[in-house]
Structure formats: C-alpha cells, structure tokens
Design an enzyme around this catalytic site. Structure first.
Site, PDB file in Angstrom:
ATOM      1  N   CYS A  39      -1.914  -2.685   7.417  1.00 11.79           N
ATOM      2  CA  CYS A  39      -1.366  -2.454   8.545  1.00 11.79           C
ATOM      3  C   CYS A  39      -1.761  -0.982   9.179  1.00 11.79           C
ATOM      4  O   CYS A  39      -2.073  -0.235   8.514  1.00 11.79           O
ATOM      5  CB  CYS A  39       0.144  -2.901   8.579  1.00 11.79           C
ATOM      6  SG  CYS A  39       1.174  -1.517   8.097  1.00 11.79           S
ATOM      7  N   GLU A  50       0.997  -1.238   0.228  1.00 17.28           N
ATOM      8  CA  GLU A  50      -0.116  -0.066   0.159  1.00 17.28           C
ATOM      9  C   GLU A  50       0.744   1.489  -0.107  1.00 17.28           C
ATOM     10  O   GLU A  50       0.613   2.083  -0.496  1.00 17.28           O
ATOM     11  CB  GLU A  50      -0.865   0.079   1.255  1.00 17.28           C
ATOM     12  CG  GLU A  50      -1.813  -1.117   1.318  1.00 17.28           C
ATOM     13  CD  GLU A  50      -1.257  -2.348   2.240  1.00 17.28           C
ATOM     14  OE1 GLU A  50       0.094  -2.555   1.994  1.00 17.28           O
ATOM     15  OE2 GLU A  50      -2.057  -2.628   2.998  1.00 17.28           O
TER      16      GLU A  50
HETATM   17 ZN    ZN Z   1       1.360  -1.609   5.753  1.00 19.00          ZN
END
Ligand code: ZN
Length: 140
Positions: A93, A59
């Site tokens: 995350c 990401e």
């Molecule tokens: Zn991450």
C-alpha cells in the site's frame, strides 16, 4: 541481491510469515520478509484491529521489527498475500511504500510481490513510488 537463492529464501520466508497473519476483518492474509544488507531477514505479517485504523501491514511490521533491532540498510523485500487459501499479487500500500522510502534507495531496493517462488512480480521502489519524498529532501 540478485542471487536466485536469496530471492527464493526471501519469498519462502514471506510465505511462511503469512501463516501468522491476524486478519479477522479483511480476511486478507499477508506476510513479508525484509532482507538487510548484512544478510539477516526480518519477517512480518499484517495485524488487524477492531479499530480498523490501528491495523498494521505486514511490510511495516517487518520494517519496524528490523529498525527496532538496529538494522538500517536493506536490499529487498518479498510480500506474499491474498484471501485465505488463495495467492494474490499483494502489492504494498501507499503507506508502506513511504516507509520503504525512508530506509531504502529507491533506485536499488527491490520489491518482490509473490504468489510463490516461481510466480512473482519484481519492481524497484522507484517504480512503485515515483518522485517519492524521502530523507534526502530534508538535507541542507
Ligand atoms: Zn501497507
């Protein structure tokens, strides 16, 4: 970004980006595809390092690529990941959620956590990072 065609295009791009993931340590391969407001898609994969803390998530790779090319406004991201040969719901995350908070409106930015085009979970950033700290907090 609510058109099914855009959603499928984004999830496809994330699954495709996953093929480039460099994950010799975790064995967890992730691809991401970030949709800018102008319609461009920026992809990324996770890039691990023997010095584990240096590793970068898919990401953030996508965000940093996009921002480094001048994009600043985004509507959605798709994430495809899992152990090699498997599909998982690879939620972003905490660090990546914070990067999203920097550039995206938490009320409207959509996060697709996808196993495939037909099997995904859809969130708004504010669900993933409630009461997040962002640029608005630093404005006078
Ligand atoms: Zn991450």
């Amino acid at each position: 970004m609510e058109k099914d065609k855009d959603k499928e295009r984004l999830i496809d791009a994330a699954c495709c980006a996953r093929k480039a993931a460099y994950a010799p340590y975790s064995g967890y391969f992730v691809g991401a595809a970030l949709l800018a407001k102008d319609g461009r898609i920026y992809t990324g994969c996770n890039v691990e390092n023997a010095s584990y803390g240096v590793s970068n998530c898919a990401e953030r790779t996508a965000f940093f690529k996009a921002v480094s090319e001048g994009a600043r406004e985004f509507t959605a991201i798709a994430i495809c990941g899992g152990r090699q040969g498997e599909a998982d719901y690879a939620a972003p995350c905490g660090v990546c959620r914070q990067v999203m908070m920097e550039f995206c409106d938490p009320k409207t930015f959509t996060v697709f956590v996808a196993k495939s085009c037909g099997d995904y979970r859809k969130y708004q950033l504010e669900e993933l990072l409630p009461a997040g700290f962002g640029p608005g907090n630093l404005k006078k």
